[in-house]
Design an enzyme around this catalytic site. Structure first.
Site, PDB file in Angstrom:
ATOM      1  N   GLU A  99      62.791 -20.487  48.247  1.00  0.00           N
ATOM      2  CA  GLU A  99      61.633 -20.141  47.466  1.00  0.00           C
ATOM      3  C   GLU A  99      61.328 -20.895  46.464  1.00  0.00           C
ATOM      4  O   GLU A  99      60.397 -20.276  45.515  1.00  0.00           O
ATOM      5  CB  GLU A  99      61.727 -18.748  47.373  1.00  0.00           C
ATOM      6  CG  GLU A  99      62.544 -17.950  46.384  1.00  0.00           C
ATOM      7  CD  GLU A  99      63.718 -17.571  46.617  1.00  0.00           C
ATOM      8  OE1 GLU A  99      64.384 -17.900  47.543  1.00  0.00           O
ATOM      9  OE2 GLU A  99      64.214 -16.620  46.066  1.00  0.00           O
ATOM     10  N   ASP A 157      59.323 -20.791  41.097  1.00  0.00           N
ATOM     11  CA  ASP A 157      60.208 -20.069  42.008  1.00  0.00           C
ATOM     12  C   ASP A 157      59.439 -18.704  42.226  1.00  0.00           C
ATOM     13  O   ASP A 157      58.713 -18.113  41.161  1.00  0.00           O
ATOM     14  CB  ASP A 157      61.451 -19.752  41.327  1.00  0.00           C
ATOM     15  CG  ASP A 157      62.499 -18.947  42.185  1.00  0.00           C
ATOM     16  OD1 ASP A 157      63.412 -19.774  42.923  1.00  0.00           O
ATOM     17  OD2 ASP A 157      62.366 -17.837  42.243  1.00  0.00           O
ATOM     18  N   ILE A 158      59.361 -17.886  43.334  1.00  0.00           N
ATOM     19  CA  ILE A 158      58.836 -16.937  43.465  1.00  0.00           C
ATOM     20  C   ILE A 158      59.692 -15.661  42.970  1.00  0.00           C
ATOM     21  O   ILE A 158      60.719 -15.672  43.425  1.00  0.00           O
ATOM     22  CB  ILE A 158      58.385 -16.773  45.164  1.00  0.00           C
ATOM     23  CG1 ILE A 158      57.636 -18.144  45.574  1.00  0.00           C
ATOM     24  CG2 ILE A 158      57.647 -15.366  45.444  1.00  0.00           C
ATOM     25  CD1 ILE A 158      57.482 -18.213  47.181  1.00  0.00           C
TER      26      ILE A 158
END
Lengths: 214, 306
Positions: B219, B176-177
């Site tokens: 994301e 996950d960003i």
């Protein structure tokens, strides 16, 4: 009254058909052995007359012991006209691939094992169906052509064929055989179904067949 | 007038072979597409020019036509082609040879005996090309080129079943960003998209051919790592984390730096379903976020017992 008699298969005709099936499936079995290098055992075929709409129930009853199945269907055309269903228990594709020892180019070219399995099911299905239908037609002096076979279910727990393949009110003749490959754990059902449309021709052909022996 | 002219005008290959596998007829379409003239090939074995056909499968099918009067169908799915023929120029890049769907059937003499077989060859290259495009649209995420979530889930089922059957390890990695919303808010969605693309390409350059990388959510990305123990998955996750943290994305002349958090989990006797494995990787990812981001956390199954 004329049409009614044309559309009904008598007990006598059913007996002749049974005989025709016995002979032709015997021949099919011998020829199949030659083609696929494995001895194909075909059980004595069972001939049943049924209302077309009862067909899915009839088939369901036979395959109730299978958890999941693959069904291949193929139409055949001519005066002798109908549809064949070949029902394999799941994972048969894999066993067939092993049996045929597919180590040839076609394997390298295929994307995945799944494609190879499916195509092998179709190929073996095509050969089995062609042998059985072809021999019946041959014995009744007819020539049939075929549409490409289709896999309608693949390893699926949904065990049914469509109800709508024939007019629901019409009658159908179902010729059933259990096939197996000797020495291999591969077996399944073959249903050869012909609808009322072919009854007129079939009656004539069956009597002509008998005349040869009388 | 002879109707056989049609054979030379039809947009389809037609070949006739006798029992000795010698070519008896070779239509104009076959001449044009193979570059082999009728004179060159007539009365010669088909295998002389097409050695690739001499396979058990092809021979078996020929036999079934001669013996049983069968029709045989060589679908493009498995065979791609029977005859290696040139494709029309616009498809050259996609395929080595013309993709074909072929049908084989019996030809009978006056007394009904089968003496020859015909092969009809249809060019299906264009259809196959569209099919591939559709398939790609159906399995891939348009923006990042990674697989989509649905494809990932079906693939994970297959891979887990295989791992179970052969008692092989399998791991999953969730990525996950960090603070992605801030990237979008600060630089705009176009830059956000560019960040997603960049991260996707970094991950794709780190994984093996046999791994599956998918965009799992907005994301969030996910990787299926077959034949991989969690210990090795962590090493890969670290490499990805470092790779991304070094990367500078230039958007609207602004340099953007992002970091990612990763969660890793491996299948065990307890974590034995795709849902559970994804959940554990997600739990590990949550832990990574909670403990400060820009890090890798591996799910420890001892905790399950506790």
């Amino acid at each position: 009254m004329e049409t009614a008699s044309n559309n009904q298969i008598t007990e006598e005709e059913k007996d002749i058909l049974q005989e025709v099936m016995n002979i032709s499936f015997g021949k099919a079995s011998a020829d199949l052995t030659d083609v696929i290098n494995a001895y194909v055992v075909l059980s004595v075929p069972d001939v049943t007359l049924l209302k077309a709409e009862k067909l899915p129930d009839y088939i369901r009853d036979d395959i109730k012991d299978y958890n999941s199945i693959s069904i291949i269907e193929q139409n055949f055309w001519g005066k002798f006209k109908g549809i064949c269903f070949l029902i394999f228990p799941s994972r048969s594709g894999r066993k067939l691939v092993a049996m045929l020892g597919e180590g040839d180019d076609s394997f390298e070219q295929s994307d995945t094992m799944a494609v190879l399995e499916k195509e092998t099911l179709i190929e073996v299905g095509n050969i089995l169906i062609g042998a059985c239908v072809g021999k019946v037609a041959e014995l009744l002096s007819e020539v049939v052509t075929y549409s490409p076979p289709r896999v309608i279910f693949e390893d699926s727990p949904k065990k049914n064929i469509s109800k709508d393949i024939f007019e629901p009110e019409s009658m159908a003749i179902i010729m059933k055989t259990i096939f197996s490959f000797e020495g291999q754990d591969i077996n399944g059902f073959l249903f050869l179904v012909t609808s009322q449309e072919s009854f007129g021709w079939l009656k004539v052909a069956l009597h002509r067949f008998m005349e040869r022996y009388e | 007038m002879s109707f056989s002219q049609i054979f030379d005008m039809i947009n389809m290959g037609l070949v006739v072979i006798d029992k000795e596998m010698n070519v008896r007829y070779w239509n104009r379409w076959m001449e044009i597409h193979s570059g082999i003239s009728s004179d060159e090939i007539l009365n010669r074995s088909i295998f002389e020019h097409f050695r690739n056909l001499d396979t058990p499968r092809f021979n078996r099918n020929c036999k079934s036509v001669f013996k049983l009067g069968n029709f045989c169908f060589f679908s493009q799915k498995l065979h791609k082609y029977l005859f290696p023929l040139k494709t029309d120029s616009s498809f050259k890049a996609d395929f080595d040879y013309m993709q074909q769907s072929c049908t084989m059937g019996p030809l009978r003499n006056g007394s009904g005996a089968i003496t020859d077989i015909f092969i009809a060859v249809q060019d299906v290259t264009e259809v196959v090309m569209y099919e591939q495009q559709l398939l790609e649209m159906n399995t891939k995420d348009g923006l990042t080129g990674a697989y989509n979530r649905r494809f990932l889930e079906t693939q994970l089922c297959k891979e887990m079943e295989r791992a179970k059957r052969y008692k092989r390890p399998i791991s999953v990695l969730m990525l996950d960003i960090d603070h992605f919303k801030k990237v979008n808010d600060t630089y705009g969605h176009q830059c956000g998209d560019l960040v997603l693309k960049t991260i996707s390409s970094v991950v794709q350059s780190c994984i093996r051919k046999t791994d599956f990388f998918a965009r799992y959510g907005g994301e969030e990305f996910c990787c299926i790592l077959p034949e991989t123990k969690p210990e090795s998955a962590v090493i890969l996750a670290e490499r990805i984390r470092k790779g991304i943290s070094k990367k500078v994305v230039k958007c609207k002349k602004e340099p953007i730096k992002v970091t990612v958090s990763l969660g890793v989990a491996g299948a065990t006797e307890i974590i034995d379903s795709p849902d559970r494995l994804l959940k554990k990787a997600d739990d590990a990812l949550y832990k990574a976020k909670e403990t400060g981001r820009n890090r890798v956390v591996v799910f420890n199954d001892k905790k399950v017992m506790a």
